[in-house]
Design an enzyme around this catalytic site. Sequence first.
Site, PDB file in Angstrom:
ATOM      1  N   LYS A 162      29.617   4.092  42.588  1.00 29.46           N
ATOM      2  CA  LYS A 162      30.680   5.083  42.831  1.00 29.46           C
ATOM      3  C   LYS A 162      31.038   5.844  41.556  1.00 29.46           C
ATOM      4  O   LYS A 162      30.778   5.392  40.449  1.00 29.46           O
ATOM      5  CB  LYS A 162      31.887   4.395  43.474  1.00 29.46           C
ATOM      6  CG  LYS A 162      31.568   4.072  44.940  1.00 29.46           C
ATOM      7  CD  LYS A 162      32.735   3.586  45.754  1.00 29.46           C
ATOM      8  CE  LYS A 162      32.299   3.450  47.222  1.00 29.46           C
ATOM      9  NZ  LYS A 162      33.275   2.732  48.039  1.00 29.46           N
ATOM     10  N   ARG A 212      29.404  -4.736  49.175  1.00 28.04           N
ATOM     11  CA  ARG A 212      28.585  -3.707  49.849  1.00 28.04           C
ATOM     12  C   ARG A 212      27.827  -2.962  48.760  1.00 28.04           C
ATOM     13  O   ARG A 212      28.440  -2.317  47.903  1.00 28.04           O
ATOM     14  CB  ARG A 212      29.518  -2.787  50.633  1.00 28.04           C
ATOM     15  CG  ARG A 212      28.809  -1.705  51.437  1.00 28.04           C
ATOM     16  CD  ARG A 212      29.822  -0.847  52.190  1.00 28.04           C
ATOM     17  NE  ARG A 212      29.163   0.196  52.950  1.00 28.04           N
ATOM     18  CZ  ARG A 212      28.804   1.372  52.439  1.00 28.04           C
ATOM     19  NH1 ARG A 212      29.073   1.658  51.194  1.00 28.04           N
ATOM     20  NH2 ARG A 212      28.189   2.266  53.203  1.00 28.04           N
TER      21      ARG A 212
HETATM   22  N1  HH2 Z   1      32.095   3.062  50.841  1.00 25.41           N
HETATM   23  C1  HH2 Z   1      31.337   4.034  51.395  1.00 25.41           C
HETATM   24  C2  HH2 Z   1      31.025   4.002  52.762  1.00 25.41           C
HETATM   25  N2  HH2 Z   1      31.450   2.984  53.544  1.00 25.41           N
HETATM   26  N3  HH2 Z   1      32.608   0.951  53.801  1.00 25.41           N
HETATM   27  C3  HH2 Z   1      33.355  -0.027  53.285  1.00 25.41           C
HETATM   28  N4  HH2 Z   1      33.774  -1.045  54.066  1.00 25.41           N
HETATM   29  N5  HH2 Z   1      33.715  -0.042  51.956  1.00 25.41           N
HETATM   30  C4  HH2 Z   1      33.328   0.953  51.108  1.00 25.41           C
HETATM   31  O1  HH2 Z   1      33.700   0.916  49.911  1.00 25.41           O
HETATM   32  C5  HH2 Z   1      32.538   2.024  51.629  1.00 25.41           C
HETATM   33  C6  HH2 Z   1      32.191   1.984  53.017  1.00 25.41           C
HETATM   34  C7  HH2 Z   1      30.824   5.145  50.543  1.00 25.41           C
HETATM   35  O2  HH2 Z   1      29.565   4.816  49.985  1.00 25.41           O
HETATM   36  P1  HH2 Z   1      28.132   5.270  50.542  1.00 25.41           P
HETATM   37  O3  HH2 Z   1      27.911   4.789  51.933  1.00 25.41           O
HETATM   38  O4  HH2 Z   1      27.104   4.840  49.570  1.00 25.41           O
HETATM   39  O5  HH2 Z   1      28.154   6.834  50.509  1.00 25.41           O
HETATM   40  P2  HH2 Z   1      28.344   7.941  51.610  1.00 25.41           P
HETATM   41  O6  HH2 Z   1      29.689   7.752  52.235  1.00 25.41           O
HETATM   42  O7  HH2 Z   1      28.243   9.241  50.846  1.00 25.41           O
HETATM   43  O8  HH2 Z   1      27.267   7.805  52.638  1.00 25.41           O
END
Ligand code: HH2
Length: 281
Positions: free
Chosen positions: A208, A247
């Site tokens: 992040k 995660r």
């Molecule tokens: N962060 C993201 C998405 N889903 N779910 C939970 N439970 N906790 C988190 O911190 C979280 C999440 C954002 O990360 P990422 O999926 O890598 O990116 P994007 O939303 O751009 O697909």
Amino acid sequence: MSAPGAVHRPLVMGILNVTPDSFSDGGEWFEAGRAVARGHEMVAEGADIVDVGGESTRPGATPVSLEDELHRVLPVVEALAEVVRVSVDTTKPEVAEAAVRAGATLVNDVSASLFEVAAEHGVGWVAMHHKGLPADMQRAPAYDDVVTEVTAYLAERADAARAAGVSEVWVDPGIGFGKTGAHNLELLAALPGLVALGLPVLVGTSRKSFLGTLCGPPGHPAPVRERLAGSLATATWAMACGASMVRVHDVTASVHAATLVGPGRTEVVTPPAGAPPAGAA
Ligand code: HH2
């Protein structure tokens, strides 16, 4: 001897973004065949759960239609649910429901609003704290006391879900969702207090932007691909504070970290694919 499926360490949830625009891996796994192959690879790397998402939640992301999200997510969920526990990362009840029918047993809900779907289908639910929507959530987020506010919110959501009949409820402080870097650090420092609620805690810091800002030279955030050290350090911290799951994008390294943190600290059990959720009566 351990029961089948027992894992003597915190769980590792591998991130599988079936999107063209996620902040770290957008486009890499957008094609269903590639996504399924990456899911298998994460299982081989030791992932306990694979989290399949079809809509980016990065600040400023473009919303995805219901039809497109279903089209992205369902074939991947269906294929992977045969080999690993699958969660679906969505804020749409229709997607959550369809993914559960396709084999997902955990609804990962960054809107913290879908517990009724989990209750109806007897699956687990992750309540994540957020403030605002992806379009505006990073525009000057402000709190009187971020730790108190996030903890109270998650406790209330968990109570509502349990009252509705959800037996497996996870809470997640929502690192980066309507939070400054300072808010994220405060929440990480206060994780033992969140763990003290007595609910399993999930933490997502992987790659992040606050890690880039903190770990790069002033004014030059470290690019996404150079955030492994920060991701591992914060995941290890979270697990040492009592988080039961992290995660992550980088599964192998995170499983190593979980294995080192885990012994003697906690025992969490992940059901084999298709089994009822942990905690189910
Ligand atoms: N962060 C993201 C998405 N889903 N779910 C939970 N439970 N906790 C988190 O911190 C979280 C999440 C954002 O990360 P990422 O999926 O890598 O990116 P994007 O939303 O751009 O697909």
